[in-house]
Design a protein around this motif. Structure first.
Motif, PDB file in Angstrom:
ATOM      1  N   LYS A   1       5.995  -3.411   5.722  1.00 22.16           N
ATOM      2  CA  LYS A   1       4.632  -2.996   6.045  1.00 22.16           C
ATOM      3  C   LYS A   1       5.032  -1.502   6.558  1.00 22.16           C
ATOM      4  O   LYS A   1       5.514  -1.796   8.270  1.00 22.16           O
ATOM      5  CB  LYS A   1       3.943  -4.041   6.256  1.00 22.16           C
ATOM      6  CG  LYS A   1       3.025  -5.152   4.999  1.00 22.16           C
ATOM      7  CD  LYS A   1       2.435  -4.547   4.000  1.00 22.16           C
ATOM      8  CE  LYS A   1       2.107  -5.663   3.271  1.00 22.16           C
ATOM      9  NZ  LYS A   1       1.469  -4.960   2.233  1.00 22.16           N
TER      10      LYS A   1
ATOM     11  N   LYS B   1      -0.088   6.373   6.387  1.00 23.31           N
ATOM     12  CA  LYS B   1      -0.680   5.760   5.486  1.00 23.31           C
ATOM     13  C   LYS B   1      -1.752   6.641   5.121  1.00 23.31           C
ATOM     14  O   LYS B   1      -2.807   7.530   5.423  1.00 23.31           O
ATOM     15  CB  LYS B   1      -2.182   4.655   6.093  1.00 23.31           C
ATOM     16  CG  LYS B   1      -1.214   2.754   6.522  1.00 23.31           C
ATOM     17  CD  LYS B   1      -1.138   2.823   4.918  1.00 23.31           C
ATOM     18  CE  LYS B   1       0.223   1.395   4.721  1.00 23.31           C
ATOM     19  NZ  LYS B   1       1.108   1.344   4.950  1.00 23.31           N
TER      20      LYS B   1
ATOM     21  N   GLY C   1       2.579   4.150   1.385  1.00 27.25           N
ATOM     22  CA  GLY C   1       3.287   4.631   2.606  1.00 27.25           C
ATOM     23  C   GLY C   1       4.334   2.993   3.219  1.00 27.25           C
ATOM     24  O   GLY C   1       5.085   3.020   4.367  1.00 27.25           O
ATOM     25  N   ASP C   2       3.525   2.082   2.435  1.00 26.54           N
ATOM     26  CA  ASP C   2       4.838   0.746   2.169  1.00 26.54           C
ATOM     27  C   ASP C   2       6.464   0.725   1.929  1.00 26.54           C
ATOM     28  O   ASP C   2       6.913   1.884   1.516  1.00 26.54           O
ATOM     29  CB  ASP C   2       4.350   0.124   2.437  1.00 26.54           C
ATOM     30  CG  ASP C   2       3.179  -0.827   3.004  1.00 26.54           C
ATOM     31  OD1 ASP C   2       2.893  -0.480   4.382  1.00 26.54           O
ATOM     32  OD2 ASP C   2       2.560  -1.741   2.254  1.00 26.54           O
TER      33      ASP C   2
ATOM     34  N   GLU D   1       0.811  -1.089   0.225  1.00 30.19           N
ATOM     35  CA  GLU D   1      -0.103  -0.217   0.393  1.00 30.19           C
ATOM     36  C   GLU D   1       0.731   1.233  -0.105  1.00 30.19           C
ATOM     37  O   GLU D   1       2.359   0.848   0.463  1.00 30.19           O
ATOM     38  CB  GLU D   1      -1.142   0.073   0.917  1.00 30.19           C
ATOM     39  CG  GLU D   1      -1.747  -0.811   1.568  1.00 30.19           C
ATOM     40  CD  GLU D   1      -2.682  -1.430   2.594  1.00 30.19           C
ATOM     41  OE1 GLU D   1      -3.757  -1.641   2.976  1.00 30.19           O
ATOM     42  OE2 GLU D   1      -1.744  -0.940   3.665  1.00 30.19           O
TER      43      GLU D   1
END
Length: 599
Positions: free
Chosen positions: A442, A447, A274-275, A272
């Motif tokens: 992650k 996020k 932001g990872d 996603e």
């Protein structure tokens, strides 16, 4: 040895010795912690099994064990580990719950039975924002005696900092001072934390829910020696093919920044915005050769490192940290060499900080001579950790690809060119169609808002990378406007990263606003914090109306300057004191409306 003092007959002793000799170092670590906890129970209860009651069906009938799992984190790793512990505890019928330090009232500690603390350390020994209040309370004068509390601490840190795992150590010492009893000893984890964290969890749960020794050994053997994982991870990286590699700084720039695209086809890996991508790299070959020559060792000398048995050259090239120095390496160097000049560094924090910056292992060998052999040298060096790069793409847009933005670390010092291990590897050693071992790291703490709210993105240099991913994601979901980017670098014409893409997004109204600061295009240096101050009224209005604020870039300078500017903006626009402005910012972080990815 007096065999009469051993509480086993010869056959039992042979069986026990055979099982122990079959264990890996990680399993022995787990077992030592388990036995320490079991010994503590014997000391408290006077027997190895306490007062367990056995029901008629043969299953122990015991009161449910309760466990509170408390975490404090900047990056989200402590939260992920806390949730992993919750899952394991639940499987053992332990009544467990996970609580953020933001949401925990430390005055409830007197009511707790068992407490597991998972906490990281921010920068040079400071607690992460989430843990500040808890840390202040537990280490302060208002903390009560906690005779009934049983606890254990998992501390996350980085040995490249002087005060390694300081927050976790502070909390552990405070619990001891408050007369709480330890379930298992504190475990301090470096950046390569997975195995130690897993062993800590197993020790903790075994001592909360005792099993027989043979069952415990069987379980840990199974957990380490089961079927190989089919999923790609840090332990099982995916070989990603390089699809594209483009230098995105101009010819007049004094920096080299590359945009690199990697294929994830067939990996099943997902991510996603932001990872980050973790990349396993190799050290500069020229530095390896110089270190070997300096020691007088032979490149083919056999050595043993955590990853296995290798030649000295192979170990230095692929498995040991040599381009950066950590306090831990310097201490180990001193313990071997007893060099008095090096001792002066270790007792003076200012001198130590100055030496750590920009020096490498070859500098140590040259500045503090010692007669090293290959085996002794590798024993003092830190394992080479993978490097993390913020992902600069959205999988919704690029599908089975992942993009990263890499700034090459390269500088001159002491008449020698220095290079970053991974950035130089990606810039100079790999080309299109080559393969690179990677995994997805992650980051739940950075996020996009789940409700499509307004976003303010602040970044400098390659800190712009995750915002490219953010905008691709919003564009794929049809979210137009409500986005404001602040970007800073040195020069407009040579360092405006992804300039054409940002201009296109502005033209299509996907990106609503963009303010840029190029520090060296004029006599007076202008940075992103100055642009924030210029727009402070509108920024404050956006935040007051629910906007999410993001900060990505250098932790030491840029992040501190931006935080200071935000504090001043809230004071001036909100008409509040500095203390109230600080509480306002803290509340934004608690609500996850101010998120940082700093390095």
């Amino acid at each position: 040895m007096n065999l009469k003092t051993i509480p086993f007959d010869e056959s039992q002793l042979r069986d026990l010795t055979k099982q122990i000799e079959a264990l890996t170092p990680e399993q022995i670590l787990w077992l030592s912690g388990y036995l320490e906890g079991r010994f503590a129970r014997v000391a408290q209860n006077g027997s190895s099994n306490g007062a367990a009651v056995v029901a008629q069906n043969g299953v122990p009938a015991e009161a449910p064990t309760k466990l509170t799992i408390l975490y404090g984190t900047d990056t989200g790793r402590a939260k992920t580990l806390a949730e992993n512990l919750l899952e394991k505890a639940t499987a053992l019928n332990i009544s467990a719950n996970v609580v953020s330090m933001y949401d925990y009232n430390p005055k409830k500690l007197k009511e707790e039975e068992n407490l597991a603390v998972v906490v990281s350390t921010h920068g040079e020994g400071e607690p992460p924002d989430m843990a500040e209040d808890f840390h202040t309370f537990i280490t302060g004068k208002r903390a009560p005696k906690l005779e009934k509390l049983k606890y254990s601490v998992l501390a996350l840190g980085d040995k490249s900092y002087r005060h390694f795992c300081q927050t976790g150590a502070d909390i552990d010492e405070a619990f001891t001072r408050l007369t709480a009893s330890s379930i298992t000893p504190i475990v301090k984890c470096d950046v390569d934390f997975e195995e130690n964290a897993a062993a800590w969890m197993d020790n903790l749960l075994q001592n909360l829910k005792p099993a027989t020794l043979s069952t415990a050994i069987s379980q840990t053997l199974h957990s380490h020696n089961g079927q190989p994982k089919t999923e790609y991870s840090k332990k099982n990286p995916f070989m990603a093919t390089v699809l594209e590699k483009v230098k995105i700084t101009g010819r007049d720039s004094d920096k080299e920044v590359y945009h690199i695209e990697l294929s994830l086809e067939g990996s099943g890996l997902t991510y996603e915005p932001g990872d980050a991508v973790g990349i396993f790299n190799k050290n500069p070959k020229s530095l390896v050769e110089q270190i070997i020559r300096k020691t007088g060792a032979a490149p083919e000398d056999p050595v043993s490192v955590k990853a296995g048995e290798f030649s000295l050259q192979e170990a230095l090239l692929h498995h040991l940290e040599i381009t950066l120095l950590s306090v831990d390496t310097i201490r180990k160097y001193y313990e071997k060499s007893k060099n008095q000049e090096l001792e002066k560094l270790l007792i003076d924090d200012n001198l130590l900080d100055e030496y750590l910056w920009g020096n490498d292992v070859l500098d140590l060998l040259e500045d503090f001579p010692y007669d090293w052999n290959a085996r002794d040298l590798v024993e003092i060096l830190r394992p080479l950790p993978p490097r993390l790069y913020s992902i600069s793409s959205s999988q919704e847009t690029v599908d089975e690809e992942v993009h990263i933005t890499v700034s090459v670390v390269k500088y001159e010092k002491k008449n020698r060119t220095r290079q970053g291990a991974c950035s130089s590897f990606l810039a100079y050693d790999i080309e299109i169609d080559d393969q690179v071992p990677i995994y997805i790291d992650k980051n739940p703490a950075f996020k996009l808002p789940p409700n499509g709210a307004k976003i303010i993105m602040v970044g400098a240099g390659t800190g712009i990378a995750p915002y490219r991913a953010f905008m691709q994601e919003r564009e794929s979901k049809g979210l137009k406007g409500d986005s404001w980017l602040f970007f800073g670098d040195r020069h407009f014409y040579s360092d405006f990263l992804y300039q054409v893409e940002w201009q296109k997004l502005l033209k299509t109204k996907d990106l609503e606003k963009m303010d840029v600061a190029f520090s060296r295009d004029q006599q007076e240096k202008i940075y992103v914090q100055h642009k924030l101050k210029e727009n402070q009224k509108e920024i404050f209005d956006w935040i007051e109306n629910g906007a999410y604020l993001y900060l990505c870039g250098d932790r030491k300078n840029m992040a501190q300057d931006v935080n200071k500017a935000l504090l001043e903006i809230i004071q001036e626009q909100g008409g509040v004191s500095e203390e109230q402005a600080g509480k306002y910012i803290k509340n934004l972080k608690r609500e996850k409306r101010f998120q940082m990815d700093v390095y």
